[in-house]
Write an enzyme that holds these catalytic residues in place. Structure first.
Site, mmCIF file in Angstrom:
data_model
loop_
_atom_site.group_PDB
_atom_site.id
_atom_site.type_symbol
_atom_site.label_atom_id
_atom_site.label_comp_id
_atom_site.label_asym_id
_atom_site.label_seq_id
_atom_site.Cartn_x
_atom_site.Cartn_y
_atom_site.Cartn_z
ATOM 1 C CB CYS A 133 49.505 20.269 7.533
ATOM 2 S SG CYS A 133 51.323 20.130 7.197
ATOM 3 C CD GLU A 193 47.996 24.666 6.943
ATOM 4 O OE1 GLU A 193 48.008 23.702 7.540
ATOM 5 O OE2 GLU A 193 48.893 25.486 6.544
#
Length: 131
Positions: free
Chosen positions: A54, A56
């Protein structure tokens, strides 16, 4: 702390570089360290879906690999009607490296923004205090 426009722009610009040939669901992130350095993250998919990373976590892993450990803000952007919501794995990584009070800005299409915190995103997180 409200997200600075520069951080928002960095997260949104990352959407164009996300590697998402399977889901076509780009996510961009901008992680800000205590010394003001910024780390842009994108989601990177893999044909073996479990190996996907991801945006993040990409931003966190870049910063951590460069020796950063203190963070002050995270901005996450996606092409969603409402502000995008980080997955559980990303929330756990946030809890590992950030205080519960650290601000997180979530952005959807048309500039829809939600200001929250790491603690609000993952209450009762598993931490080193649980070991």
């Amino acid at each position: 702390m409200k997200a600075q426009q520069e951080w928002i722009d960095i997260a949104v610009s990352a959407l164009d570089r996300a590697y998402v040939p399977y889901s076509h669901f780009p996510v961009g992130a901008c992680l800000v360290s205590a010394d003001g350095a910024v780390y842009q993250g994108i989601n990177i998919e893999n044909a073996s879906f479990g190996l996907t990373n991801c945006a993040e976590r990409t931003a966190f892993f870049k910063a951590i690999s460069e020796g950063k450990r203190d963070f002050v803000h995270l901005v996450v952007a996606g092409h969603t009607p409402a502000p995008i919501s980080p997955c559980g794995a990303c929330r756990q990584v946030m809890a590992e490296f950030c205080t519960p009070e650290m601000p997180v800005t979530l952005i959807g299409d048309a500039g829809v923004i939600k200001e929250t915190t790491v603690g609000d995103l993952l209450p009762y997180s598993f931490t080193n205090q649980d070991l």
